[in-house]
Design an enzyme around this catalytic site. Structure first.
Site, PDB file in Angstrom:
ATOM      1  N   HIS A 264      27.127  37.493  37.143  1.00 50.99           N
ATOM      2  CA  HIS A 264      27.613  37.597  36.234  1.00 50.99           C
ATOM      3  C   HIS A 264      27.409  36.995  34.450  1.00 50.99           C
ATOM      4  O   HIS A 264      26.825  35.816  34.491  1.00 50.99           O
ATOM      5  CB  HIS A 264      29.663  37.687  36.304  1.00 50.99           C
ATOM      6  CG  HIS A 264      30.541  36.710  36.282  1.00 50.99           C
ATOM      7  ND1 HIS A 264      30.730  36.409  37.233  1.00 50.99           N
ATOM      8  CD2 HIS A 264      30.164  35.625  34.735  1.00 50.99           C
ATOM      9  CE1 HIS A 264      31.250  34.856  37.330  1.00 50.99           C
ATOM     10  NE2 HIS A 264      31.775  34.796  36.097  1.00 50.99           N
TER      11      HIS A 264
ATOM     12  N   GLN B 108      33.831  39.505  31.832  1.00 54.17           N
ATOM     13  CA  GLN B 108      32.431  38.868  32.388  1.00 54.17           C
ATOM     14  C   GLN B 108      31.587  39.993  33.083  1.00 54.17           C
ATOM     15  O   GLN B 108      31.976  40.072  34.350  1.00 54.17           O
ATOM     16  CB  GLN B 108      33.436  37.847  33.194  1.00 54.17           C
ATOM     17  CG  GLN B 108      33.347  36.592  32.507  1.00 54.17           C
ATOM     18  CD  GLN B 108      33.527  35.603  33.615  1.00 54.17           C
ATOM     19  OE1 GLN B 108      34.602  35.859  34.618  1.00 54.17           O
ATOM     20  NE2 GLN B 108      33.673  34.126  33.665  1.00 54.17           N
TER      21      GLN B 108
ATOM     22  N   ARG C 251      25.267  24.585  41.929  1.00 57.42           N
ATOM     23  CA  ARG C 251      26.281  24.706  42.666  1.00 57.42           C
ATOM     24  C   ARG C 251      26.473  26.322  42.746  1.00 57.42           C
ATOM     25  O   ARG C 251      26.382  26.629  41.593  1.00 57.42           O
ATOM     26  CB  ARG C 251      27.696  23.781  42.472  1.00 57.42           C
ATOM     27  CG  ARG C 251      29.024  24.090  43.026  1.00 57.42           C
ATOM     28  CD  ARG C 251      29.916  25.592  42.105  1.00 57.42           C
ATOM     29  NE  ARG C 251      30.754  26.089  42.382  1.00 57.42           N
ATOM     30  CZ  ARG C 251      31.639  26.810  41.470  1.00 57.42           C
ATOM     31  NH1 ARG C 251      31.418  27.592  40.759  1.00 57.42           N
ATOM     32  NH2 ARG C 251      33.096  26.925  41.831  1.00 57.42           N
TER      33      ARG C 251
ATOM     34  N   ASP D  98      27.441  30.086  42.444  1.00 53.32           N
ATOM     35  CA  ASP D  98      29.363  30.582  41.495  1.00 53.32           C
ATOM     36  C   ASP D  98      29.442  31.833  42.315  1.00 53.32           C
ATOM     37  O   ASP D  98      28.147  32.439  42.141  1.00 53.32           O
ATOM     38  CB  ASP D  98      29.773  30.294  39.695  1.00 53.32           C
ATOM     39  CG  ASP D  98      30.545  30.653  39.517  1.00 53.32           C
ATOM     40  OD1 ASP D  98      31.331  29.376  40.349  1.00 53.32           O
ATOM     41  OD2 ASP D  98      30.776  32.100  39.337  1.00 53.32           O
TER      42      ASP D  98
ATOM     43  N   TYR E 269      29.439  38.008  45.947  1.00 48.21           N
ATOM     44  CA  TYR E 269      29.400  39.111  45.388  1.00 48.21           C
ATOM     45  C   TYR E 269      28.219  39.970  44.498  1.00 48.21           C
ATOM     46  O   TYR E 269      28.225  40.970  43.258  1.00 48.21           O
ATOM     47  CB  TYR E 269      30.896  39.141  44.467  1.00 48.21           C
ATOM     48  CG  TYR E 269      31.872  38.168  44.954  1.00 48.21           C
ATOM     49  CD1 TYR E 269      33.132  38.781  45.840  1.00 48.21           C
ATOM     50  CD2 TYR E 269      32.664  37.017  43.961  1.00 48.21           C
ATOM     51  CE1 TYR E 269      33.902  38.225  45.985  1.00 48.21           C
ATOM     52  CE2 TYR E 269      33.422  35.889  44.634  1.00 48.21           C
ATOM     53  CZ  TYR E 269      34.159  36.566  46.048  1.00 48.21           C
ATOM     54  OH  TYR E 269      35.017  36.141  46.262  1.00 48.21           O
ATOM     55  N   LEU E 270      27.615  39.875  45.184  1.00 49.49           N
ATOM     56  CA  LEU E 270      25.886  39.894  44.065  1.00 49.49           C
ATOM     57  C   LEU E 270      25.574  41.359  43.954  1.00 49.49           C
ATOM     58  O   LEU E 270      25.392  41.932  43.485  1.00 49.49           O
ATOM     59  CB  LEU E 270      25.033  39.308  44.632  1.00 49.49           C
ATOM     60  CG  LEU E 270      25.164  37.756  44.654  1.00 49.49           C
ATOM     61  CD1 LEU E 270      23.702  37.136  44.941  1.00 49.49           C
ATOM     62  CD2 LEU E 270      25.689  37.167  43.215  1.00 49.49           C
TER      63      LEU E 270
ATOM     64  N   GLU F 118      26.958  45.656  45.533  1.00 56.36           N
ATOM     65  CA  GLU F 118      28.054  46.616  45.375  1.00 56.36           C
ATOM     66  C   GLU F 118      27.807  47.533  46.823  1.00 56.36           C
ATOM     67  O   GLU F 118      26.691  48.096  46.008  1.00 56.36           O
ATOM     68  CB  GLU F 118      28.721  46.812  44.326  1.00 56.36           C
ATOM     69  CG  GLU F 118      29.022  46.276  43.841  1.00 56.36           C
ATOM     70  CD  GLU F 118      28.052  45.445  42.394  1.00 56.36           C
ATOM     71  OE1 GLU F 118      28.320  44.448  41.987  1.00 56.36           O
ATOM     72  OE2 GLU F 118      26.488  45.875  41.992  1.00 56.36           O
TER      73      GLU F 118
ATOM     74  N   GLU G  77      29.588  28.343  46.682  1.00 61.23           N
ATOM     75  CA  GLU G  77      31.188  28.876  46.503  1.00 61.23           C
ATOM     76  C   GLU G  77      30.387  29.794  46.774  1.00 61.23           C
ATOM     77  O   GLU G  77      30.953  31.259  46.811  1.00 61.23           O
ATOM     78  CB  GLU G  77      31.032  28.450  45.133  1.00 61.23           C
ATOM     79  CG  GLU G  77      32.588  28.887  45.103  1.00 61.23           C
ATOM     80  CD  GLU G  77      33.716  29.251  43.322  1.00 61.23           C
ATOM     81  OE1 GLU G  77      34.272  29.249  43.507  1.00 61.23           O
ATOM     82  OE2 GLU G  77      32.691  30.489  43.515  1.00 61.23           O
TER      83      GLU G  77
ATOM     84  N   HIS H  95      37.688  22.423  39.764  1.00 57.12           N
ATOM     85  CA  HIS H  95      38.361  22.609  38.372  1.00 57.12           C
ATOM     86  C   HIS H  95      39.994  24.129  37.975  1.00 57.12           C
ATOM     87  O   HIS H  95      39.827  25.084  37.383  1.00 57.12           O
ATOM     88  CB  HIS H  95      37.918  23.062  37.826  1.00 57.12           C
ATOM     89  CG  HIS H  95      36.396  23.747  38.443  1.00 57.12           C
ATOM     90  ND1 HIS H  95      36.021  23.511  39.311  1.00 57.12           N
ATOM     91  CD2 HIS H  95      35.599  25.490  37.474  1.00 57.12           C
ATOM     92  CE1 HIS H  95      34.933  25.069  39.392  1.00 57.12           C
ATOM     93  NE2 HIS H  95      35.592  25.277  39.136  1.00 57.12           N
ATOM     94  N   ASP H  96      39.489  24.911  39.212  1.00 59.75           N
ATOM     95  CA  ASP H  96      40.298  25.549  39.595  1.00 59.75           C
ATOM     96  C   ASP H  96      41.790  25.359  40.350  1.00 59.75           C
ATOM     97  O   ASP H  96      42.160  24.188  40.903  1.00 59.75           O
ATOM     98  CB  ASP H  96      39.695  26.581  40.970  1.00 59.75           C
ATOM     99  CG  ASP H  96      38.195  27.548  39.745  1.00 59.75           C
ATOM    100  OD1 ASP H  96      38.696  27.669  39.014  1.00 59.75           O
ATOM    101  OD2 ASP H  96      37.669  27.665  40.642  1.00 59.75           O
TER     102      ASP H  96
END
Length: 574
Positions: free
Chosen positions: A106, A171, A201, A203, A207-208, A210, A246, A319-320
């Site tokens: 995104h 996003q 890394r 991200d 989900y690229l 659909e 990820e 960080h999440d």
């Protein structure tokens, strides 16, 4: 730095940091590349092999930089492109590599691509994003950010249509069915790798694409593009760059991101060199609180083998939020009850806390969890500040409570910045237990018994023993369920490029024993296969009584642990 060692990442220790949180050089209250360069000697002293930098691209910062408005430059707050190049040169001169985030899925809604896409149905960028008149499409796709989004579709009045997003509504997802999008993102990859970056890394890779009738995750089309990405990177950079996935999925799904391997006729189509093992992380915390080894043993039993030239990325915190997506409903409820009783500690499907506060600042638990993490199959990742036990601020919004300024010393702003305190991008921790006056690098550097010096010794010990990055794992099952026991073994054939099997340093067989209980525990181990061997406790190089055919007895203090190097009679490997 031996750039010819293409498998360097298997034994590396990674260090994750947001540039803006690490060190402010120019005094504007925001960390920058010059500040990070100034602190590279510290990271080298700590023993870090590779830096993982959070996004530093221009951004509205509505998602801490993961909402990117321009993929091809750096945000002026962090410095210039020349500063970034100097950072790479300085890190490489110290033997450290550098990865940064590549956000494929995104962009920010402020990105020029999206602004042009929404401007007109006739725009050449219209098909760069996923638009629809019907917000009921793809009903099988879950909403990931459940605390802030009720749908994966958002109405855009300018475009007079809905756009698709798997994360925040600011996003929008790129349309990877469009070949121009795929080409543009590959060019972004080449742009940064040509500058000397050592890898990415990547991200949110599941989900690229659909497709109707699916959950829009882990689709074949996604894997096909990622295989293309890997082929292009390997061909252009001769196998010297690394891609880390990820993919917050179950291990059986994550292993597909390494690429197909094994089996007759399997075509070599690799994807990633590394992938995070997300489900292991919450189960480490679960095991500590339940005082039982089963959560750890069970999840690794569900973890398939991966190719020899790949590696897991392991972490305790990052960080999440401490994600609980890969937990059952019962496990999730348990984790919330034990670790997030204050509602402010929860976020989406996770817990937004740092390592030290989540275990009530227990030094013994922090040590034990790192000892287990560093001895598991994979490459450990240390989150900035966790090496000194930094705290968090649950009163800050979103995930910002675990992204506060690094605490260097007792000077103004903890040595992070010379700016007035009110100009800092985020306030420093004020809790007296975790404040910079109590917890900082300088003080712990001077204290030989500090957590910082202990972490450095742990990193050094792991470096001296490549078995942890290269060896296999097998669990023992003593009667005492509160004790976790496993063997790490290095086959005779194991070697790194340029080294024969007998040239690897360190142990070839290690026994790890960890007491998951707050109370002392006794345990009997069946080590009869090692009768005549001598265990050497690796932290102090102390010889323990030789193994016999009778049960080997050990006593461990609260949250106690041992790493034993098992030496055969005469020092020979079986």
């Amino acid at each position: 730095m031996n750039v010819s060692d293409s498998l360097w990442f298997k034994n590396a220790v990674f260090y994750e940091l947001p540039v803006r949180a690490f060190s402010d050089w120019n005094g504007d209250g925001i960390g920058d590349f010059r500040g990070l360069i100034d602190k590279l000697d510290y990271l080298q002293w700590l023993g870090v092999d590779c830096l993982w930098l959070l996004p530093f691209y221009p951004s509205p910062l509505r998602d801490d930089g993961y909402d990117i408005a321009d993929f091809r430059t750096v945000d002026p707050d962090y410095g210039s492109l020349e500063d970034f190049r100097e950072l790479l040169d300085e890190a490489h001169s110290r033997g450290m590599r550098v990865l940064t985030d590549l956000v494929l899925n995104h962009t920010s809604d402020q990105h020029p691509w999206f602004q042009q896409s929404r401007s007109s149905p006739a725009s050449p960028y219209r098909d760069w994003y996923v638009w629809s008149d019907d917000p009921r499409r793809f009903p099988g796709a879950r909403v990931i950010f459940t605390d802030s989004e009720v749908s994966n579709w958002t109405w855009d009045p300018a475009a007079n249509a809905y756009f698709w997003h798997r994360f925040y509504s600011h996003q929008p997802d790129l349309n990877f069915d469009n070949p121009e999008v795929r080409k543009a993102m590959l060019e972004v990859v080449f742009y940064w790798l040509d500058l000397g970056l050592d890898g990415f890394r990547c991200d949110a890779v599941p989900y690229l694409f659909e497709r109707e009738g699916t959950n829009c995750e882990n689709l074949p089309e996604t894997h096909a593009f990622l295989q293309e990405l890997r082929r292009e990177v390997d061909a252009r950079y001769h196998g010297t760059r690394v891609l880390l996935a990820e993919a917050n999925q179950w291990p059986s799904d994550v292993v597909r991101y390494f690429g197909p391997f094994g089996g007759a006729g399997a075509a070599p189509a690799p994807e990633f060199h590394m992938a995070f093992h997300f489900p292991l992380m919450p189960r480490l915390f679960m095991a500590i609180r339940q005082e039982a080894r089963r959560p750890i043993v069970d999840i690794l039993a569900q973890t398939p083998a991966i190719p020899d030239n790949c590696q897991w990325g392991l972490f305790l915190r990052n960080h999440d939020e401490l994600t609980l997506e890969m937990c059952t409903d019962e496990e999730r409820d348990y984790m919330y009850y034990e670790y997030a009783r204050d509602p402010r500690m929860k976020l989406n499907i996770g817990i937004r806390r740092r390592l030290a506060p989540i275990v009530d600042n227990s030094r013994r638990e922090i040590e034990l969890m790192n000892v287990v993490l560093f001895s598991m199959p994979g490459a450990p990742i240390v989150y900035y500040g966790d090496e000194i036990g930094m705290g968090d601020n649950i009163y800050l919004s979103d995930r910002n409570g675990v992204r506060t300024p690094m605490q260097w010393n007792v000077d103004r702003n903890g040595g992070f910045s010379k700016a007035p305190p009110e100009r800092l991008y985020a306030p420093l921790i004020q809790n007296p237990i975790y404040s910079f006056q109590a917890v900082n690098i300088e003080r712990q550097f001077q204290d030989t018994n500090s957590l910082l010096n202990w972490m450095r010794a742990l990193i050094q010990l792991r470096h001296r023993n490549p078995i942890f990055g290269l060896g296999g794992i097998s669990f023992l099952s003593p009667a005492n369920e509160r004790v976790l026991v496993y063997l790490r073994r290095l086959p005779k054939s194991a070697h790194r490029p340029g080294e024969g099997p007998d040239e690897l340093p360190g142990a070839r067989c290690v026994l790890v024993v960890a007491n998951l209980s707050r109370n002392s525990q006794a345990v009997e181990l069946d080590l009869s296969n090692f009768a005549g061997w001598t265990p050497y406790e690796m932290f102090g190089e102390i010889a323990f009584p030789p193994v016999t055919t009778t049960p080997y007895q050990l006593t461990l203090g609260p949250y106690g642990y041992f790493w034993f190097r098992l030496e055969a009679p005469g020092g020979q490997f079986e």
